[in-house]
Design a protein around this motif. Sequence first.
Motif, PDB file in Angstrom:
ATOM      1  N   UNK A   1      42.111  42.823  63.395  1.00 24.55           N
ATOM      2  CA  UNK A   1      40.911  43.257  61.392  1.00 24.55           C
ATOM      3  C   UNK A   1      41.609  43.212  60.633  1.00 24.55           C
ATOM      4  N   UNK A   2      41.387  42.022  59.573  1.00 23.76           N
ATOM      5  CA  UNK A   2      41.279  42.314  58.688  1.00 23.76           C
ATOM      6  C   UNK A   2      41.502  43.978  57.725  1.00 23.76           C
ATOM      7  N   UNK A   3      39.976  44.064  58.021  1.00 24.63           N
ATOM      8  CA  UNK A   3      39.767  44.611  57.112  1.00 24.63           C
ATOM      9  C   UNK A   3      40.161  46.211  57.455  1.00 24.63           C
ATOM     10  N   UNK A   4      40.723  46.973  58.672  1.00 25.12           N
ATOM     11  CA  UNK A   4      41.503  47.576  58.993  1.00 25.12           C
ATOM     12  C   UNK A   4      42.978  47.928  58.853  1.00 25.12           C
ATOM     13  N   UNK A   5      43.072  46.428  59.373  1.00 20.39           N
ATOM     14  CA  UNK A   5      44.820  46.980  60.124  1.00 20.39           C
ATOM     15  C   UNK A   5      45.705  45.506  59.260  1.00 20.39           C
ATOM     16  N   UNK A   6      44.977  45.359  58.581  1.00 16.28           N
ATOM     17  CA  UNK A   6      45.463  43.544  57.986  1.00 16.28           C
ATOM     18  C   UNK A   6      45.906  43.844  56.478  1.00 16.28           C
ATOM     19  N   UNK A   7      44.882  43.663  55.875  1.00 15.57           N
ATOM     20  CA  UNK A   7      45.157  44.161  54.280  1.00 15.57           C
ATOM     21  C   UNK A   7      44.481  45.502  53.924  1.00 15.57           C
ATOM     22  N   UNK A   8      45.621  45.922  52.203  1.00 15.44           N
ATOM     23  CA  UNK A   8      44.815  47.434  51.539  1.00 15.44           C
ATOM     24  C   UNK A   8      43.904  46.207  50.860  1.00 15.44           C
TER      25      UNK A   8
ATOM     26  N   UNK B   1      45.971  43.962  44.968  1.00 15.08           N
ATOM     27  CA  UNK B   1      45.884  42.895  44.854  1.00 15.08           C
ATOM     28  C   UNK B   1      46.627  41.450  45.747  1.00 15.08           C
ATOM     29  N   UNK B   2      46.128  40.261  45.289  1.00 15.20           N
ATOM     30  CA  UNK B   2      46.407  39.405  46.382  1.00 15.20           C
ATOM     31  C   UNK B   2      47.985  39.618  46.264  1.00 15.20           C
ATOM     32  N   UNK B   3      49.248  39.522  45.132  1.00 11.50           N
ATOM     33  CA  UNK B   3      50.472  39.525  45.005  1.00 11.50           C
ATOM     34  C   UNK B   3      51.254  40.935  45.657  1.00 11.50           C
ATOM     35  N   UNK B   4      50.401  41.942  45.484  1.00 10.16           N
ATOM     36  CA  UNK B   4      50.811  43.174  46.318  1.00 10.16           C
ATOM     37  C   UNK B   4      50.950  43.152  48.318  1.00 10.16           C
ATOM     38  N   UNK B   5      49.979  42.793  48.246  1.00  8.29           N
ATOM     39  CA  UNK B   5      49.400  42.446  49.900  1.00  8.29           C
ATOM     40  C   UNK B   5      49.984  41.165  50.427  1.00  8.29           C
ATOM     41  N   UNK B   6      50.159  40.638  49.871  1.00  6.96           N
ATOM     42  CA  UNK B   6      51.371  39.084  50.552  1.00  6.96           C
ATOM     43  C   UNK B   6      53.241  39.335  50.078  1.00  6.96           C
ATOM     44  N   UNK B   7      53.028  40.670  49.569  1.00  5.87           N
ATOM     45  CA  UNK B   7      54.898  41.306  49.500  1.00  5.87           C
ATOM     46  C   UNK B   7      54.805  42.257  50.654  1.00  5.87           C
TER      47      UNK B   7
ATOM     48  N   UNK C   1      47.267  36.450  57.294  1.00  2.00           N
ATOM     49  CA  UNK C   1      48.724  35.289  57.369  1.00  2.00           C
ATOM     50  C   UNK C   1      49.478  34.868  56.257  1.00  2.00           C
ATOM     51  N   UNK C   2      49.592  35.083  54.891  1.00  2.00           N
ATOM     52  CA  UNK C   2      50.358  34.841  53.797  1.00  2.00           C
ATOM     53  C   UNK C   2      51.377  35.766  54.147  1.00  2.00           C
ATOM     54  N   UNK C   3      51.133  37.153  53.639  1.00  2.00           N
ATOM     55  CA  UNK C   3      51.936  38.598  53.687  1.00  2.00           C
ATOM     56  C   UNK C   3      52.611  38.518  55.633  1.00  2.00           C
ATOM     57  N   UNK C   4      52.669  37.877  56.165  1.00  2.00           N
ATOM     58  CA  UNK C   4      53.475  38.406  57.707  1.00  2.00           C
ATOM     59  C   UNK C   4      54.249  36.936  57.417  1.00  2.00           C
TER      60      UNK C   4
END
Length: 506
Positions: free
Chosen positions: A344-351, A355-361, A414-417
């Motif tokens: 569930x990327x919307x609730x538990x995967x991403x903020x 932005x992309x950089x902040x989410x990936x790291x 996926x990138x984040x993990x």
Amino acid sequence: MTTPLLQMKGIGKSFGANRVLQDVHLDLFAGEVHILAGENGAGKSTLINILGGVHQDYEGQILLDGTARQFKSVLEAARHGIAVIHQELSLVNTLSVADNLFLGREVCRWSWLQRTSMLAQARQWLAALDLDIDVTCPVEQYPVGIRQMIEICKALSLQSRIMVMDEPTSALTEPESQRLFGLIDTLKQRGVGIIYITHKMEEIYRIGDRITVLRDGQAIGTARSHLLPQDTLVTWMVGRTIQEQFPNHAPHTGEVCLQARHFTVPDPDRRGACVVDHVNLAVHAGEIVGVAGLQGSGNSALLNGLFGTFGRRVQGDVQINGRPYTAFSPGHSIARGMALVTNDRKTTGLIASMNIIQNVTLASLKAFCEGGFLQPKAERRAAAQQSRALNLKASSLNEDMDCLSGGNQQKVVLAKWLETRPRILLLDDPCRGVDIGAKHEIYELMTRLCTEGVAIVLVSSEMPELLCMSDRILVMHRGQVTLALNRDEATQEKILYAALGKRNNA
Ligand SMILES: Nc1ncnc2c1ncn2[C@@H]1O[C@H](COP(=O)(O)OP(=O)(O)OP(=O)(O)O)[C@@H](O)[C@H]1O
Ligand SMILES: [Mg+2]
């Protein structure tokens, strides 16, 4: 010739300087299913958001029954008989199921809400999808697959002439999808026109009458589905041929990385009941263990429980690389080399607002700290590397998540993990909403991780993915593992049979 129900002519759309649709034509006749296909970021959701009144500034024309219309709001589009099942679910999570179904059209009598009749009607709608849930519970209590069914039910209840379904089965299991297809057949007979977006090949040919392919915001072509061979379709979508969807995956089995004995997750809502019930699991380095099951079977809960989402409420013995693991918190799990891609990327995967950089790291911030300060250059470098590896489509790395297409958001999860360099990778529907080319890349990535000794547990709503990628498959039903199969003995029938809780597996 009959007038189409809907004609979209010369549609163009930009977000700032980013041109995302260019002179797109699409028409829809009563009683047909028109598939809209194309890579992640091709512009499919944007096109149907224009139709659904979400975006009002666009070029071109929309005609309903030959008459030009311009919708100033979602409500206006709905009033003209257009219902949309959105890709990113649009339910209000804190409201009950019934309240969501009636949102904006509550049944009133002399300004009193008619709760009893609303509840009865809601139950009736849900029954059409065989969904037996408590309509008075808040939507947030239900897993993403059930929420998706509620969203579908909401659109069906509008009894619209045009239904738009943006990846409606992306979180549904096989039997649930079949139920939806049955309903689609009924709708077609009633003369409803359906625009259907999907990345699943079997679905395209199972329900599609015509197919239009978008690539980089342009319509590449429209054809009757029985006249468009699959390899041509794929070439239209990705601009090249893709030979085989699944890479050859030979197990590189090493030591046991993750072992669980009598692993149990109590049900938070029902005292004494469990959502995962005494499950035994052993995953070796270099191995992919698939876990099949229907919605609520406990397969997602198993991954979440192991990862520590439920904290120490879980029971049983768990060992990571031969050492006991009892801490059960996401932080500890990450420190022990575990990663969980949730479904569930919307609730538990991403903020969404990051932005992309902040989410990936996000899950590996420690690696980007020096003397207590974050190193923005290193963060940017890592995000750039991951987005190259996963072929992320975005106008810049500073783009917030709300500006990315669904499939590209999934790639960021996926990138984040992957950035945490996990040794045990728990994947809950990792290819949800990902296009055919990217899926192929993710499968190759999984295979490569296996050769590097990573242990993978794969939960998937897509049967071919489970069958072709897993070395072993466990099937869960009501929290228990009811069947374990080796790769060569696993078949779709056996899995479905056990997933439905039928014991005597022929
Ligand atoms: N609200 C927005 N603001 C800025 N850019 C956006 C917005 N919505 C979409 N885009 C951009 O428009 C392009 C098309 O996105 P869209 O969501 O239509 O793709 P899609 O074909 O639905 O892809 P997917 O299969 O991944 O869902 C993408 O490049 C995306 O980044
Ligand atoms: Mg989309």
